[in-house]
Write a protein that holds these residues in place. Structure first.
Motif, PDB file in Angstrom:
ATOM      1  N   ASP A  77      -1.913   7.553   5.296  1.00  0.00           N
ATOM      2  CA  ASP A  77      -2.156   7.477   3.844  1.00  0.00           C
ATOM      3  C   ASP A  77      -3.619   7.740   3.518  1.00  0.00           C
ATOM      4  N   TYR A  78      -4.505   7.149   4.285  1.00  0.00           N
ATOM      5  CA  TYR A  78      -5.934   7.330   4.034  1.00  0.00           C
ATOM      6  C   TYR A  78      -6.323   8.807   4.156  1.00  0.00           C
ATOM      7  N   CYS A  91       0.834  -1.212   0.000  1.00  0.00           N
ATOM      8  CA  CYS A  91       0.000   0.000   0.000  1.00  0.00           C
ATOM      9  C   CYS A  91       0.866   1.259   0.000  1.00  0.00           C
ATOM     10  N   TYR A  96      -7.120   0.414   2.363  1.00  0.00           N
ATOM     11  CA  TYR A  96      -6.556   0.959   3.602  1.00  0.00           C
ATOM     12  C   TYR A  96      -7.517   0.729   4.766  1.00  0.00           C
ATOM     13  N   LEU A 119      -1.185   3.421   7.658  1.00  0.00           N
ATOM     14  CA  LEU A 119      -2.327   3.358   6.749  1.00  0.00           C
ATOM     15  C   LEU A 119      -3.317   4.504   6.990  1.00  0.00           C
TER      16      LEU A 119
END
Length: 124
Positions: free
Chosen positions: A117-118, A40, A54, A114
């Protein structure tokens, strides 16, 4: 640019963690966990974003973290029963709570990567 650098660091770190888990007893669980988050982060470097992936991984990792928190010789026992002794004296998990507690914090780190990133992707 910072987003890309952070994801490169995350990707490489999680790949190293996956490699280090190859000789672990439960490698079949931890190698895919680390490879999935590394993938990811690596894809995010190249502008490939998968917010639903995610979220799915975050949910899985946090549920597993909760299980480890309440497991016998888990994080709760490390805090209450064992009074928080050091988890990093040696790399060997010589005491029963060490493995579960380290895995718990690893899952929190993975989830945080994550979540970052989200949040970045959803606000782009």
């Amino acid at each position: 640019m910072i987003f890309i650098i952070i994801n490169v660091i995350f990707c490489l770190s999680f790949l190293v963690f996956a490699y280090l888990n190859l000789n672990d007893i439960d490698w079949y669980l931890w190698v895919p966990i680390y490879v999935a988050v590394a993938a990811c982060c690596g894809l995010a470097v190249f502008g490939k974003y998968y917010p639903s992936v995610y979220l799915g991984l975050i949910v899985f990792y946090l549920i597993y973290a909760i299980i480890l928190f309440f497991a016998k010789d888990g994080v709760r026992d490390w805090i209450v029963k064992y009074k928080q002794p050091s988890l990093v004296e040696t790399m060997q998990a010589e005491k029963p709570f060490i493995e579960n507690t380290r895995e718990f914090f690893g899952l929190l780190i993975i989830s945080a990567a994550l979540i970052i990133d989200y949040l970045v992707v959803m606000h782009v």
